[in-house]
Every structure is written in C-alpha cells, then in structure tokens.
Design a protein around this motif. Sequence first.
Motif: not given
Length: 141
Positions: A97-103, A113-122
């Motif tokens: 979730d806190l990775a600086p790249v999108s997952y 199914q899931e996206v981390n915070l960076t992915g949603a922000r991008m």
Amino acid sequence: MSDKEARLRQAIDAPTDSAGPLLVGSEPALRRRAEEIARGKGDAVPEDLDGLAPTEARQMLHELRVHQIELELQNEELRRSQEALEVSRGRYFDLYDLAPVSYFTVTEQGLIQEVNLTGARMLGVVRGSLVDQPLSLFILR
C-alpha cells in the motif's frame, strides 16, 4: 516455574462453584454453550458421582486437568499465530500500500482486484471504485 505456569496451576487448583469448575478467562456465553454441548454428550459422565470409586474420581480429575492444560497451550499457540498474522499484515501494508510505485492485482480476465494508494492516485480515481473494473479502461490505446 514461570508466571504463566503459576497462573495455570492456580486455575487448575481453583475452587469450584455449584455449576462446576471455574473457568479462567471464559465468557458466560461460552460457558453456557460448553454446558449445552456437555449435556448433549451426557453419556461421558456417570449419573451417580457419589458412587464413583476414589481412583475413578482421581482419574477423571486428572483427565480434566490435562485437558485444561492442553486447551491453555492451544490458546497460547493461537495468540502467537494471531500476533504473527498481524505482523505479516503490517509488512504487507507497508510493502504494497505505501510503495512509491503503483501496484495492481489483476484477475486473469483483467479485472482489478486490488490497487495500492499510489496506483489510485496516479489514475486520479478513488481506490475503492477501481475494484472489479477492467484495467484496460485506464490504458490508452
């Protein structure tokens, strides 16, 4: 003898009340449920406890004590497993979730199914609204 063992020994040797042995750390609802199950298995306890031979009574008491210790050990193992799970969840949160790249975690059909915070922000989309959406909606041709 450790503090845990001392508490366990004290619990085993604890006095009984009219309902039977006092259970350490139990909740009343759990106690009622256990009593209902025990009544359902009524064949395990003789009806006339006064007629029980002293050796049989000692054997029953020993079996109860051993069973109680087994349950305490199982509960301790469950607590350790729960703590390990919480540590693992924390690491997952930090790494995903806190990775600086999108997952993105995507199904074989391409649904998110899931996206981390960076992915949603991008993508500029609220994270919760991305779930079950096709990833292809967010990729330019």
